[in-house]
Enzyme design. Structure first.
Site, PDB file in Angstrom:
ATOM      1  N   TYR A  56       0.838  -1.195   0.000  1.00 33.07           N
ATOM      2  CA  TYR A  56       0.000   0.000   0.000  1.00 33.07           C
ATOM      3  C   TYR A  56       0.884   1.261   0.000  1.00 33.07           C
ATOM      4  O   TYR A  56       0.440   2.330  -0.372  1.00 33.07           O
ATOM      5  CB  TYR A  56      -0.874   0.049   1.266  1.00 33.07           C
ATOM      6  CG  TYR A  56      -2.085  -0.862   1.280  1.00 33.07           C
ATOM      7  CD1 TYR A  56      -2.260  -1.882   0.354  1.00 33.07           C
ATOM      8  CD2 TYR A  56      -3.067  -0.685   2.253  1.00 33.07           C
ATOM      9  CE1 TYR A  56      -3.373  -2.715   0.406  1.00 33.07           C
ATOM     10  CE2 TYR A  56      -4.184  -1.503   2.304  1.00 33.07           C
ATOM     11  CZ  TYR A  56      -4.333  -2.516   1.381  1.00 33.07           C
ATOM     12  OH  TYR A  56      -5.442  -3.324   1.434  1.00 33.07           O
ATOM     13  N   CYS A  87      -2.007  -1.362   9.664  1.00 34.23           N
ATOM     14  CA  CYS A  87      -1.174  -0.796   8.596  1.00 34.23           C
ATOM     15  C   CYS A  87      -1.035   0.720   8.794  1.00 34.23           C
ATOM     16  O   CYS A  87      -2.034   1.437   8.882  1.00 34.23           O
ATOM     17  CB  CYS A  87      -1.842  -1.096   7.253  1.00 34.23           C
ATOM     18  SG  CYS A  87      -0.977  -0.412   5.844  1.00 34.23           S
ATOM     19  N   ASN A  88       0.202   1.172   8.837  1.00 34.24           N
ATOM     20  CA  ASN A  88       0.443   2.611   9.025  1.00 34.24           C
ATOM     21  C   ASN A  88      -0.046   3.423   7.832  1.00 34.24           C
ATOM     22  O   ASN A  88      -0.642   4.485   8.000  1.00 34.24           O
ATOM     23  CB  ASN A  88       1.945   2.876   9.197  1.00 34.24           C
ATOM     24  CG  ASN A  88       2.448   2.455  10.553  1.00 34.24           C
ATOM     25  OD1 ASN A  88       2.637   3.286  11.440  1.00 34.24           O
ATOM     26  ND2 ASN A  88       2.690   1.172  10.731  1.00 34.24           N
ATOM     27  N   THR A  89       0.188   2.919   6.623  1.00 33.72           N
ATOM     28  CA  THR A  89      -0.208   3.663   5.429  1.00 33.72           C
ATOM     29  C   THR A  89      -1.723   3.790   5.369  1.00 33.72           C
ATOM     30  O   THR A  89      -2.270   4.848   5.039  1.00 33.72           O
ATOM     31  CB  THR A  89       0.316   2.945   4.154  1.00 33.72           C
ATOM     32  OG1 THR A  89       1.691   2.607   4.346  1.00 33.72           O
ATOM     33  CG2 THR A  89       0.180   3.819   2.935  1.00 33.72           C
ATOM     34  N   CYS A 198       5.945   1.807  10.387  1.00 34.93           N
ATOM     35  CA  CYS A 198       5.617   0.815   9.369  1.00 34.93           C
ATOM     36  C   CYS A 198       5.626  -0.562  10.022  1.00 34.93           C
ATOM     37  O   CYS A 198       6.490  -0.852  10.863  1.00 34.93           O
ATOM     38  CB  CYS A 198       6.646   0.860   8.238  1.00 34.93           C
ATOM     39  SG  CYS A 198       6.410  -0.431   7.000  1.00 34.93           S
ATOM     40  N   THR A 199       4.675  -1.383   9.613  1.00 32.43           N
ATOM     41  CA  THR A 199       4.527  -2.714  10.207  1.00 32.43           C
ATOM     42  C   THR A 199       5.797  -3.563  10.132  1.00 32.43           C
ATOM     43  O   THR A 199       6.045  -4.396  10.988  1.00 32.43           O
ATOM     44  CB  THR A 199       3.431  -3.499   9.459  1.00 32.43           C
ATOM     45  OG1 THR A 199       3.647  -3.326   8.052  1.00 32.43           O
ATOM     46  CG2 THR A 199       2.058  -3.039   9.849  1.00 32.43           C
TER      47      THR A 199
HETATM   48  N1  DGL Z   1       1.789  -2.292   6.085  1.00 26.23           N
HETATM   49  C1  DGL Z   1       2.459  -1.176   5.468  1.00 26.23           C
HETATM   50  C2  DGL Z   1       2.607  -0.059   6.493  1.00 26.23           C
HETATM   51  O1  DGL Z   1       2.628  -0.277   7.699  1.00 26.23           O
HETATM   52  C3  DGL Z   1       3.798  -1.573   4.909  1.00 26.23           C
HETATM   53  C4  DGL Z   1       3.713  -2.456   3.700  1.00 26.23           C
HETATM   54  C5  DGL Z   1       3.041  -1.790   2.507  1.00 26.23           C
HETATM   55  O2  DGL Z   1       3.640  -0.891   1.884  1.00 26.23           O
HETATM   56  O3  DGL Z   1       1.908  -2.140   2.238  1.00 26.23           O
HETATM   57  O4  DGL Z   1       2.710   1.073   6.103  1.00 26.23           O
END
Ligand code: DGL
Length: 281
Positions: A56, A87-89, A198-199
């Protein structure tokens, strides 16, 4: 947020024994599941990892919002009492929309991490690392500066970290070299606190600590999110006293890679994984 939560809680009955929904763009969110399992061992979890559509981190806000809404609709069919956006995004771009549209309360990972960082810093200089999407949203900056306007912040995208972790590369010269390159600006900025936004980044923690030095405290939002979730569940009388089997769902499935990654993030084998068609939601 409390307002939205109580509205949702009153609009629909949520029993204590209903599961907690947790979702991520992939398997990285299992670090949040692990933290919840540690903090709330009697809660049952329904996890969804969007393994067909990861990453994402380099997608547009519109797409991230659309994907996240689909996942919320899927988790609602599992009768969850609370949803955690691991998910942070997704938290960065979609949380506000999800809080407005979901029938159950939704908690993201950014605010808990931001609060912890503010409590931790002594010199008021915080660094945040995350995907391009998270950094471009400035969600951490907004969240931190809402708590304290005196804090100065530098956010750096580290797009190579996710593929490195997915490939099982957590240490060694290449990882160290890339980390040094990304973190140089943060060291020059004299941060004393670094947020892993980020995860996937908790798996790189030892390399990152080596690069930034012992004087910098590293914040992993997974533990903080689990702690906030516990407070919320207590507040609403929703703590479970009886654990049932956790359920794991993904949108794509490659047996060997999946098990390796799942084990790295969760530190245990996942027995039952089901693949679902997320486009139906
Ligand atoms: N899960 C996403 C995050 O925590 C990292 C992986 C992604 O880019 O989807 O931002």
């Amino acid at each position: 947020m409390i307002k939205q939560e109580s509205k949702n809680l009153h609009s629909k009955f949520h029993g204590k024994f209903q599961p907690i929904g947790v979702f991520d763009s992939g398997l990285g969110g299992l670090t949040v599941v692990r933290a919840i399992q540690k903090k709330l061992p009697l809660e049952t979890i329904v996890y969804f990892g969007d393994t067909a559509r990861i990453p994402y981190g380099n997608k547009s806000p519109e797409v991230i919002i659309k994907y996240s809404q689909q996942i919320i609709r899927f988790l609602e069919t599992k009768n969850v009492k609370y949803i955690v956006v691991a998910c942070n995004t997704s938290t960065a771009w979609a949380l506000k929309h999800l809080m407005r549209t979901s029938n159950v309360p939704v908690l993201g990972v950014i605010n808990p991490g931001a609060c912890k960082a503010v409590k931790t810093t002594k010199n008021g200089r915080i660094g945040v690392i995350g995907t391009l999407g998270t950094v471009n949203s400035h969600a951490y900056q907004k969240s931190i500066q809402q708590i304290s306007s005196k804090i100065v912040l530098k956010e750096i995208p580290c797009p190579l970290f996710v593929p490195l972790v997915e490939e099982g590369m957590y240490s060694g010269n290449i990882v160290c070299h890339i980390a040094k390159n990304y973190l140089r600006q943060l060291i020059q900025f004299r941060i004393d606190t670094l947020v892993l936004g980020c995860t996937h980044y908790p798996l790189l923690k030892s390399v990152l600590q080596k690069v930034v030095g012992k004087g910098v405290t590293i914040i992993d939002s997974a533990d903080e999110t689990a702690a906030v979730l516990k407070i919320k569940l207590e507040e609403f009388g929703l703590l479970s006293h009886q654990k049932r089997a956790d359920n794991y769902f993904v949108s794509d499935f490659l047996t060997q890679q999946f098990q390796r990654l799942a084990q790295q993030f969760l530190r245990q084998k996942i027995q039952h994984i089901q693949k679902i068609d997320i486009d139906k939601y």
